[in-house]
Design a protein around this motif. Sequence first.
Motif, mmCIF file in Angstrom:
data_model
loop_
_atom_site.group_PDB
_atom_site.id
_atom_site.type_symbol
_atom_site.label_atom_id
_atom_site.label_comp_id
_atom_site.label_asym_id
_atom_site.label_seq_id
_atom_site.Cartn_x
_atom_site.Cartn_y
_atom_site.Cartn_z
ATOM 1 N N LEU A 158 5.139 5.529 8.641
ATOM 2 C CA LEU A 158 4.632 6.465 7.652
ATOM 3 C C LEU A 158 5.814 7.018 6.878
ATOM 4 C CD1 LEU A 158 1.971 8.343 9.784
ATOM 5 C CD2 LEU A 158 1.622 6.461 8.179
ATOM 6 N N LEU A 175 -5.651 -0.496 7.247
ATOM 7 C CA LEU A 175 -4.527 0.438 7.205
ATOM 8 C C LEU A 175 -5.030 1.876 7.141
ATOM 9 C CD1 LEU A 175 -1.520 1.051 7.035
ATOM 10 C CD2 LEU A 175 -1.646 0.597 4.568
ATOM 11 N N ARG A 176 -6.039 2.117 6.323
ATOM 12 C CA ARG A 176 -6.614 3.469 6.237
ATOM 13 C C ARG A 176 -7.240 3.887 7.574
ATOM 14 N NH1 ARG A 176 -6.739 5.863 1.339
ATOM 15 N NH2 ARG A 176 -6.416 4.537 -0.469
ATOM 16 N N VAL A 180 -3.469 11.122 7.719
ATOM 17 C CA VAL A 180 -2.870 10.477 6.548
ATOM 18 C C VAL A 180 -3.990 9.816 5.758
ATOM 19 C CG1 VAL A 180 -1.223 8.743 5.746
ATOM 20 C CG2 VAL A 180 -0.715 10.119 7.776
ATOM 21 N N THR A 190 3.805 -0.134 15.498
ATOM 22 C CA THR A 190 3.369 1.159 14.987
ATOM 23 C C THR A 190 3.585 1.168 13.486
ATOM 24 O OG1 THR A 190 4.043 2.232 17.039
ATOM 25 C CG2 THR A 190 3.738 3.655 15.133
ATOM 26 N N THR A 191 2.586 1.550 12.734
ATOM 27 C CA THR A 191 2.718 1.622 11.286
ATOM 28 C C THR A 191 3.722 2.701 10.910
ATOM 29 O OG1 THR A 191 0.407 0.989 11.050
ATOM 30 C CG2 THR A 191 1.443 1.954 9.135
ATOM 31 N N LEU A 229 -4.471 10.261 12.094
ATOM 32 C CA LEU A 229 -3.227 11.031 12.030
ATOM 33 C C LEU A 229 -3.226 12.025 10.879
ATOM 34 C CD1 LEU A 229 -0.816 8.030 12.640
ATOM 35 C CD2 LEU A 229 -1.623 9.705 14.316
ATOM 36 N N THR A 274 -4.468 4.990 9.997
ATOM 37 C CA THR A 274 -3.728 6.218 9.680
ATOM 38 C C THR A 274 -4.612 7.448 9.524
ATOM 39 O OG1 THR A 274 -3.758 5.658 7.316
ATOM 40 C CG2 THR A 274 -1.834 4.941 8.600
ATOM 41 N N ARG A 313 2.604 13.143 3.878
ATOM 42 C CA ARG A 313 2.706 11.855 4.551
ATOM 43 C C ARG A 313 1.817 10.824 3.863
ATOM 44 N NH1 ARG A 313 2.099 12.280 10.819
ATOM 45 N NH2 ARG A 313 0.034 12.915 10.199
ATOM 46 N N THR A 314 2.311 9.591 3.820
ATOM 47 C CA THR A 314 1.572 8.501 3.202
ATOM 48 C C THR A 314 1.860 7.209 3.945
ATOM 49 O OG1 THR A 314 1.152 7.296 1.134
ATOM 50 C CG2 THR A 314 3.399 8.003 1.505
ATOM 51 N N ALA A 315 0.858 6.356 4.014
ATOM 52 C CA ALA A 315 1.066 4.998 4.490
ATOM 53 C C ALA A 315 1.584 4.201 3.295
ATOM 54 C CB ALA A 315 -0.243 4.400 4.997
#
Length: 120
Positions: A36, A73-74, A82, A33-34, A80, A77, A44-46
């Motif tokens: 955050l 990655l974008r 983000v 799970t990435t 969610l 997220t 919130r940010t990745a």
Amino acid sequence: MTQLLYGEDPEPSEPFPAGPLYVPVRPGPSGCTTRLFRTPLGHRTAVAFTSERTLVATLGSGQAWIRLAEPALRALTAPLGVTTVTLDPQFAAPAAAPAGVLAVRQPVPALRPAERGCPA
């Protein structure tokens, strides 16, 4: 100097870093799970790093990671909510305890050096 047509801003020459990034992850019920994070303003940010060295310097050697391209990655997220990706953050701090609550630190098991990726 070149005149801008139609009021458009010029595009940056390289909008994304080249190559896969080092993305911190944690084990989840379905695999990796990435992780955050929150910006100083609480959004919130990745987070991703351009090298393993910068990831380890910021989050420690026990942090599991995977390699992902920035668009992937974008895509992970975005559902969610983000929309921000922070590259190579210089500082990471533990979350603050809510006012009036005594925070008790629990030991976090570290990964062995050979376990860099997320366990299957």
